[in-house]
Design an enzyme around this catalytic site. Structure first.
Site: not given
Length: 358
Positions: A82, A118, A171, A177
């Site tokens: 991440r 997500h 995101r 991300h």
């Protein structure tokens, strides 16, 4: 690898650009990140659709659960970093001058980053909803209706892609991300949803089938985890990184760990199977009241209101195994409430009212 580092560094540039130039849209982007939260499937989308169309509602849970399960396996295989921790540990920046990425309360996800859960969950459920809505237009045959059908098709798919792009940007904006992770999540979600367009057997699945599916998903995931652990590969490698580099320790939530998502989804699938195969469901949703619009509206309103109360039920996190057990029970209770408990109560109330009027 050099190619992956280059992909990540380009992703960091995009995140910096978004955080710098889209600051005015911060509240909207944070909201869209919440819109893409897979938990909304069980608390918002499912209660609405199940009372309108039980076939679509059932498919929605299956798609969400199987999609999130594949997401977990992919995360364990791909070992995706991440952004908020990668910039702190990579060696590609000279003189240890790593870029500064802003973090938010929803940034510190603890699982691996690829593909985005997500983005995958959002594309899964919205694909199901759009294709379900378009299925009602198939019967339109005359010339005017065909034109209207095309406009509806264009409108709904435009809405679909606007939502997916917004979720993806959100995101990336919060530095949880990289761009390639959300893109992969969107298309993986579409593939899973499309696969269930051709799987009608889930509509007639028995409770035994639900239990067998649950056991298979759990045993496979646990076996995969333990097998790699024996090879000295730690699939929970991302949790220490998240705890180390999260700007605020209070933003770390056990609910974002890989096994927490697995337990939550297995609970939801079990609750659906228990509800659909219960006498309460047969009595209420298969009875004469089930065709009444008033019955469906009352069920939707009561289900949404009841499920919001579940948000006030806080599961203790001091013992990890207890958290997983209680999380499973809470997740199972939600579809069970929507499918059986609420419709049965509404059915009984309408039946009592009818008797008094007679």
């Amino acid at each position: 690898s050099l190619k992956m580092d280059l992909l990540h560094s380009n992703g960091v540039l995009i995140i910096q650009h978004l955080q710098r130039d889209y600051r005015a849209y911060q509240d909207f982007l944070n909201f869209m990140s919440h819109v893409g939260d897979p938990r909304n499937i069980f608390s918002i989308y499912f209660p609405l659709w199940f009372q309108l169309n039980q076939v679509v509602g059932t498919k929605m849970i299956w798609v969400a659960v199987i999609g999130d399960w594949f997401n977990l396996i992919f995360k364990w295989i791909l070992f995706g970093h991440r952004p908020y921790w990668w910039v702190q540990e990579t060696m590609i920046y000279p003189n240890q001058s790593s870029p500064c990425l802003e973090q938010f309360p929803i940034t510190c996800e603890t699982g691996p980053g690829s593909p985005s859960g997500h983005a995958m969950g959002s594309s899964c459920v919205w694909y199901v909803m759009v294709t379900a809505a378009l299925s009602y237009t198939v019967r339109w045959k005359d010339k005017l209706a065909v034109t209207l059908q095309r406009l509806t098709w264009s409108f709904l798919w435009s809405i679909f892609w606007i939502i997916q792009i917004s979720v993806c940007i959100s995101r990336v904006f919060i530095a949880t991300h990289f761009p390639h992770q959300v893109i992969l999540g969107v298309f993986a979600g579409i593939l899973v949803a499309e696969a269930f367009e051709h799987t009608p057997a889930i509509q007639t699945a028995s409770l035994r089938m639900y239990i067998k599916t649950n056991l298979f998903l759990f045993i496979f995931a646990l076996g995969f985890y333990l097998s790699l652990k024996l090879l000295d590969i730690d699939l929970l490698w991302s949790v220490p990184k998240a705890k180390k580099w999260c700007a605020n320790p209070d933003w770390i939530n056990i609910d974002t760990t890989p096994f927490a998502g697995l337990v939550r989804n297995l609970g939801a699938l079990f609750g659906l199977g228990l509800g659909i195969n219960s006498e309460m469901f047969i009595t209420s949703c298969k009875g004469k009241n089930s065709c009444k619009i008033s019955f469906r509206i009352l069920c939707i309103a009561a289900s949404l209101a009841t499920l919001q109360l579940y948000n006030f039920v806080k599961i203790p996190t001091h013992t990890e195994y207890l958290f997983y057990i209680l999380s499973f029970c809470k997740s199972a209770a939600m579809p069970l409430t929507v499918v059986a408990l609420v419709p049965y109560c509404v059915h009984s109330l309408m039946k009592t009212t009818e008797k008094k009027l007679n």
